[in-house]
Write a protein that holds these residues in place. Structure first.
Motif, short mmCIF file in Angstrom:
data_model
loop_
_atom_site.label_atom_id
_atom_site.label_comp_id
_atom_site.label_asym_id
_atom_site.label_seq_id
_atom_site.Cartn_x
_atom_site.Cartn_y
_atom_site.Cartn_z
N UNK A 81 4.94 -25.16 40.54
CA UNK A 81 4.88 -24.54 41.87
C UNK A 81 3.46 -24.25 42.33
N UNK A 82 2.48 -24.43 41.44
CA UNK A 82 1.10 -24.12 41.80
C UNK A 82 0.56 -25.12 42.83
N UNK A 83 -0.37 -24.70 43.67
CA UNK A 83 -0.98 -25.64 44.61
C UNK A 83 -1.68 -26.77 43.87
N UNK A 84 -1.69 -27.93 44.49
CA UNK A 84 -2.37 -29.08 43.90
C UNK A 84 -3.84 -28.74 43.68
N UNK A 85 -4.39 -28.93 42.46
CA UNK A 85 -5.79 -28.58 42.21
C UNK A 85 -6.80 -29.58 42.78
N UNK B 9 2.40 -33.26 45.47
CA UNK B 9 1.55 -33.38 44.27
C UNK B 9 1.40 -32.04 43.56
N UNK B 10 1.82 -32.01 42.30
CA UNK B 10 1.68 -30.82 41.47
C UNK B 10 1.13 -31.24 40.12
N UNK B 11 0.37 -30.37 39.49
CA UNK B 11 -0.16 -30.66 38.17
C UNK B 11 0.99 -30.71 37.17
N UNK C 171 -2.22 -35.60 31.98
CA UNK C 171 -2.02 -34.89 33.24
C UNK C 171 -2.28 -35.79 34.45
N UNK C 172 -1.64 -35.41 35.53
CA UNK C 172 -1.93 -35.94 36.86
C UNK C 172 -1.29 -35.00 37.86
N UNK C 173 -1.64 -35.17 39.12
CA UNK C 173 -0.93 -34.49 40.20
C UNK C 173 0.14 -35.46 40.68
N UNK C 174 1.36 -35.17 40.36
CA UNK C 174 2.48 -36.08 40.59
C UNK C 174 3.70 -35.30 41.03
N UNK C 175 4.77 -36.02 41.33
CA UNK C 175 6.05 -35.39 41.63
C UNK C 175 6.54 -34.67 40.37
N UNK C 176 6.80 -33.35 40.43
CA UNK C 176 7.26 -32.64 39.24
C UNK C 176 8.55 -33.21 38.65
N UNK C 177 9.36 -33.88 39.47
CA UNK C 177 10.59 -34.46 38.93
C UNK C 177 10.30 -35.53 37.88
N UNK C 178 9.11 -36.14 37.95
CA UNK C 178 8.73 -37.11 36.92
C UNK C 178 8.60 -36.44 35.56
N UNK C 179 8.20 -35.18 35.55
CA UNK C 179 8.10 -34.42 34.30
C UNK C 179 9.48 -34.23 33.67
#
Length: 295
Positions: A116-120, A198-200, A225-233
């Motif tokens: 939920x954190x902002x994209x860094x 995009x989320x970390x 790591x990457x900024x990606x769709x969290x659903x990929x996690x």
């Protein structure tokens, strides 16, 4: 135990007077326990440039995850270049405990908080500030905008599916064609209105890369790591095993969203293709079956 002076590649990273004990090796590095009084460290060393690059990427990912304050990761104690192009990474030593009945709930809440954190990245983009590795395979992370659905479809097709397709070994033309068909079908897999952001993410969160500390805290390690769709996690967590009991409910209660069965398979396809690359086609038929269900 042996004194550090007998391991010059580690003395560069640690300095001082340490005792070290070999723990074994992986495909790209050696691992050690380093002890100085009551202090213990987990040390990885690689003597070639590729392994050194993997260690540098790991340190970068751990620092990025730690900076969010959302979930425990091993603290990076030192990262040092070694003569000849190698590197040594010294990490906090962590003592694990058998997960208790409430571990899944704590883990789900912590991971949802991370996602939920902002994209860094500035501006917000899909990708990362540098390429890294998924297992031993280079992972392309060139940032791509816009940060909505179109940006994600472009990033996932180019930096994930196309990049992995191009690394497939000889004799996999059928799978290559199937991946191309999936890329063509990508927009339809998001026709339900879902909007990726995009989320970390950890990026390689299979069952072997999370655990519980003695105090009950969830901990994650060995990131890509990457900024990606969290659903990929989530999809990776469901590929080789499944999240612990109570995880999904806590994750969704904390604001996380679960992928549809199609998107679950889509994101898992990337990792299956990587396993085809890494293990000389052993996962070929599984990847082909998944690709055919999506195209």
């Amino acid at each position: 135990m042996e004194l550090l002076e007998s391991r010059p590649e580690l003395s560069v990273a640690l300095g001082g007077r340490w005792e070290v004990r070999a723990l074994g090796n992986s495909a790209f590095c050696d691992t050690w326990q380093a002890t100085q009084g009551r202090m213990k460290l987990f040390v990885k060393s690689a003597t070639d440039r590729c392994g050194a690059g993997m260690l540098r990427a790991e340190a970068d990912g751990l620092r990025a995850l730690a900076s969010t304050g959302c979930i425990r990761v091993p603290e990076v104690h030192a990262l040092s270049d070694l003569p000849g192009g190698g590197a040594a990474l010294a990490l906090e030593w962590l003592d694990f405990a058998c997960p208790d009945a409430d571990f899944g709930r704590r883990f789900g809440h912590a991971l949802a908080t991370l996602h939920a954190q902002p994209c860094p990245l500035e501006p917000a983009s899909f990708g990362w500030r540098g390429d890294n590795y998924i297992g031993a395979t280079p992972q392309r992370n060139t940032p791509l905008q816009p940060a909505g659905r179109l940006g994600w479809l472009q990033f996932f097709s180019r930096a994930r599916l196309c990049a992995m397709r191009d690394r497939l070994p000889e004799g996999t033309s059928e799978l290559r064609y199937a991946v191309d068909a999936v890329i063509e079908a990508l927009p339809g897999l998001f026709a339900d209105g879902y909007m990726p952001r995009p989320a970390l993410i950890h990026g390689d969160l299979w069952q072997g890369n999370w655990d519980m500390l003695a105090d009950g805290s969830p901990v994650i390690f060995d990131p890509a790591v990457s900024c990606s769709d969290p659903q990929a996690e989530i999809a990776m967590m469901e590929l080789f095993g499944s999240p612990p009991r109570g995880f999904r409910q806590a994750y969704e209660e904390a604001g996380g969203s679960w992928p549809t069965p199609q998107r679950l398979r889509l994101y898992q396809l990337y990792h299956l293709l990587n396993h085809v690359v890494l293990f000389d086609g052993s996962y070929l038929q599984q990847a082909l079956r998944v690709a055919r269900t999506l195209a």
